[in-house]
Enzyme design. Structure first.
Site, PDB file in Angstrom:
ATOM      1  CB  SER A 143      -0.870  -0.002   1.257  1.00  0.00           C
ATOM      2  OG  SER A 143      -1.426   1.272   1.484  1.00  0.00           O
ATOM      3  CE1 TYR A 156      -4.369  -2.067   5.234  1.00  0.00           C
ATOM      4  CE2 TYR A 156      -3.339   0.015   4.645  1.00  0.00           C
ATOM      5  CZ  TYR A 156      -4.037  -1.114   4.277  1.00  0.00           C
ATOM      6  OH  TYR A 156      -4.401  -1.300   2.970  1.00  0.00           O
ATOM      7  CB  ALA A 158       4.110  -1.630  10.480  1.00  0.00           C
ATOM      8  CE  LYS A 160      -2.222  -4.125   3.034  1.00  0.00           C
ATOM      9  NZ  LYS A 160      -2.514  -5.317   2.201  1.00  0.00           N
ATOM     10  CB  ILE A 189      -8.689   2.226  -3.965  1.00  0.00           C
ATOM     11  CG1 ILE A 189      -7.209   2.173  -4.380  1.00  0.00           C
ATOM     12  CG2 ILE A 189      -9.578   1.534  -5.003  1.00  0.00           C
ATOM     13  CD1 ILE A 189      -6.855   2.863  -5.677  1.00  0.00           C
TER      14      ILE A 189
END
Lengths: 246, 79
Positions: A143, A156, A158, A160, A189
Site C-alpha cells: 500500500s 496497517y 507496517a 503493508k 481507492i
C-alpha cells in the site's frame, strides 16, 4: 485475453479491490479460486454470474486468515481440486487504525497476523503447488501507506511495508524456479474501507493526488492482471504504485 | 511400489538424481538442488505421493533423508 488457460487464486475476493481483481481475472480468461472469509448471497450470485457470463470456472473457498487450521484446510481443498495454479493474488487485508502512542501490542499482532503472517503461510503452501509447474506469478498487496506512512495507521502501514521486503525477497528466491513475484501499492481507492472517511480527510487525499480523484477498484485490478500475465514476463520484484500520482 | 520406494523416488525426481546410493546420508543443502526452494519442491512431491499435507514445523524440521523418514511416520506413512 491476457489470462486464457490460467488458474488464479484471489484472496479477499468477497468485496472491494479483491472482488474487482476476481472479476478482471475471469474477464481475462482465467479460471478462479475465489477465497473469502465467509459466504454471502451477493458473492454466491457474483460467482454464478461470472461462470455464466464468461464460461470460466469460479470456485469459492471460504476461510479465515486468523484461523491457522482453516488456512491449511483451504489449501487442502485447493490442492484436491487438482488444477495447476498459475497465479496468486494476495489481496486479503484489514485495518485497525490507531496513532503510534495509542496502538496496542494486541492490535499490532492482529493486523500482522491477518495482513502478513497468515498470508505468508498461505503463500508458502501455494508456492509448493506452483513449483510443480515450474512457473507462476504472485501479486502481493502492499500500500502507499506501507511506503509513505500515514498518521493513525501504524499497524496497517507496517504490515503493508513488510510486503515490500517480502516481495523483493520472494522474487529473488523464487525467480530461478520460474516464479515471478510483484506487488501493487494502491493509494486512495474508492472502497468500503475509504467510504467512511470524514469528508475533510477524503477531500485532502483527493487534493494530494495529481489526478484529483480516488482510484477505482478496477483500476487496481487491471494492473494486477497485467502483472499476473505473461505480458509482464520480465517483471519481478517490483512494487507498483497505483495512486493517481501522490 | 512400496512406501520406501515412493519416498526414494520423490528425492530422485525432485533433485534429478540418477543414483540413490548417497540418499541415506543426504542432508539439506548437501547438494545444490536441495536448497530452500528445492526443499519446498521435495515436500510438494512427498505430499502428492502420499496424499498428505505437512505442517510448517515439520517442513522446517525435515533436514535430511533419515529425519524425513521419522517425520513421515507422523503422517502414518511407514517406511
Amino acid at each position: 485475453m491476457l489470462l486464457e488457460g490460467k488458474t488464479a487464486i484471489v484472496t479477499g475476493s468477497i468485496q472491494g479491490i479483491g472482488r474487482a481483481v476476481l472479476i478482471e481475472m475471469v474477464k481475462n480468461g482465467a479460471d478462479a479460486i475465489a477465497c473469502g472469509q465467509r459466504e454471502t448471497p451477493e458473492f454466491t450470485e457474483l460467482a454464478a454470474d461470472l461462470r455464466r457470463e464468461y464460461g470460466r470456472l469460479v470456485v469459492p473457498v471460504y476461510f479465515d486468515f486468523s484461523d491457522k487450521d482453516g488456512v491449511k484446510a483451504a489449501v487442502s481443498e485447493i490442492r484436491k481440486a487438482g488444477k495447476p495454479i498459475d497465479i496468486l493474488a494476495n489481496v486479503a487485508g484489514m485495518t485497525i487504525d490507531a496513532f503510534f502512542p495509542m496502538v496496542t501490542q494486541e492490535q499490532l499482532l492482529t493486523v500482522f497476523q491477518i495482513n502478513f503472517f497468515s498470508q505468508i503461510a498461505f503463500t508458502q503452501y501455494i508456492v509448493k503447488l506452483m513449483l510443480r509447474n515450474g512457473k507462476g506469478s504472485i501479486v502481493n498487496f502492499s500500500s502507499v501507506t506501507g511506503i509513505e506512512g500515514n498518521p493513525g495507521q501504524l499497524a496497517y502501514g507496517a504490515a503493508k511495508a513488510a510486503w515490500v521486503a517480502a516481495t523483493k525477497t520472494m522474487s529473488a528466491e523464487l525467480g530461478p524456479k520460474g516464479i515471478r513475484v510483484n506487488a501493487v501499492a494502491p493509494g486512495s481507492i474508492a472502497t468500503a474501507m475509504t467510504a467512511d472517511l470524514p469528508e475533510d480527510v477524503a477531500a485532502a487525499q483527493i487534493a494530494k493526488s495529481s489526478l484529483r480523484r480516488f482510484g477505482q477498484p478496477d483500476e487496481v485490478a487491471k494492473t494486477v492482471v497485467f502483472l499476473a500475465s505473461d505480458r509482464a514476463s520480465y517483471i519481478t520484484g517490483q512494487i507498483v504504485k497505483i495512486d493517481g500520482g501522490l | 511400489m512400496s512406501n520406501l520406494e515412493k519416498y526414494i523416488e520423490a528425492f530422485k525426481t525432485t533433485f534429478e538424481l540418477g543414483d540413490e546410493s548417497a540418499l541415506p546420508a543426504l542432508k539439506y543443502q548437501d547438494i545444490e538442488a536441495w536448497d530452500s526452494v528445492g526443499h519446498m519442491a521435495l515436500i510438494a512431491e512427498l505430499e502428492d505421493a502420499f496424499d498428505i499435507m505437512m505442517d510448517t514445523d515439520d517442513i522446517i524440521d525435515f533436514s535430511s533423508f533419515e529425519i524425513g523418514k521419522e517425520i513421515m511416520a507422523k503422517y502414518d506413512v511407514a517406511l
